[in-house]
Design an enzyme around this catalytic site. Sequence first.
Site, mmCIF file in Angstrom:
data_model
loop_
_atom_site.group_PDB
_atom_site.id
_atom_site.type_symbol
_atom_site.label_atom_id
_atom_site.label_comp_id
_atom_site.label_asym_id
_atom_site.label_seq_id
_atom_site.Cartn_x
_atom_site.Cartn_y
_atom_site.Cartn_z
ATOM 1 N N THR A 8 -10.590 42.197 14.097
ATOM 2 C CA THR A 8 -11.054 40.990 13.405
ATOM 3 C C THR A 8 -11.600 41.306 12.019
ATOM 4 O O THR A 8 -11.969 42.441 11.712
ATOM 5 C CB THR A 8 -12.146 40.274 14.230
ATOM 6 O OG1 THR A 8 -13.277 41.128 14.365
ATOM 7 C CG2 THR A 8 -11.627 39.888 15.609
ATOM 8 N N ASP A 9 -11.675 40.253 11.214
ATOM 9 C CA ASP A 9 -12.240 40.383 9.874
ATOM 10 C C ASP A 9 -13.715 39.967 9.893
ATOM 11 O O ASP A 9 -14.293 39.749 10.957
ATOM 12 C CB ASP A 9 -11.419 39.563 8.867
ATOM 13 C CG ASP A 9 -11.392 38.071 9.184
ATOM 14 O OD1 ASP A 9 -12.237 37.581 9.968
ATOM 15 O OD2 ASP A 9 -10.509 37.384 8.637
ATOM 16 N N MET A 10 -14.323 39.828 8.739
ATOM 17 C CA MET A 10 -15.754 39.491 8.653
ATOM 18 C C MET A 10 -16.069 38.117 9.248
ATOM 19 O O MET A 10 -17.196 37.853 9.641
ATOM 20 C CB MET A 10 -16.219 39.544 7.192
ATOM 21 C CG MET A 10 -16.184 40.935 6.590
ATOM 22 S SD MET A 10 -17.448 42.011 7.266
ATOM 23 C CE MET A 10 -18.896 41.295 6.529
ATOM 24 N N GLY A 15 -14.699 37.060 12.011
ATOM 25 C CA GLY A 15 -14.452 37.139 13.448
ATOM 26 C C GLY A 15 -13.061 36.664 13.843
ATOM 27 O O GLY A 15 -12.785 36.429 15.017
ATOM 28 N N ILE A 16 -12.184 36.527 12.865
ATOM 29 C CA ILE A 16 -10.814 36.071 13.096
ATOM 30 C C ILE A 16 -9.881 37.279 12.986
ATOM 31 O O ILE A 16 -10.080 38.160 12.150
ATOM 32 C CB ILE A 16 -10.429 34.995 12.057
ATOM 33 C CG1 ILE A 16 -11.320 33.758 12.240
ATOM 34 C CG2 ILE A 16 -8.955 34.634 12.145
ATOM 35 C CD1 ILE A 16 -11.183 32.730 11.137
#
Length: 147
Positions: A16-18, A20-21
């Site tokens: 995930t990215d920052m 949360g995706i």
Amino acid sequence: MAYEFKIRRRVEFSETDMAGIVHYSNFFRYMEAAEHAFFRSLGASIVTRNTHPEVGWPRVHAHCDYHAPLKFEDEFEVHLLVTEKKSKALSYQFRFSKIGGGPLDLARGKLTVVCVTHNADGSMSAVHIPQEISDQIEVAPPDALAG
């Protein structure tokens, strides 16, 4: 003969990215994981050392359209369908769907791979798909692809 394969996964934190995706690039890793599992289900491997000549499967086309996000700990399914089979290449369609509710169509992807052998000088040459692999793979019927 096989034309489809499904794998199930759970989103890991590291994917995930920052926000949360799931980072977009991971969808390509998921497609590759489904392709490798498909080959294993046929008793083969994407690294084919038991054929003469030994072959590999580099990507010549990769594409993904995103419709809804996947988030940390979401469970999802990757559905691989063979869309085209040529003498030296395979094309796949991938459908991503969330398990347990949510959007049914999270993303759609495409991969085209070419069967190659590695030459002594390091270059690659396209070769016919080994018969023992080709005989096990067929193109999905139009009604399956339309879904």
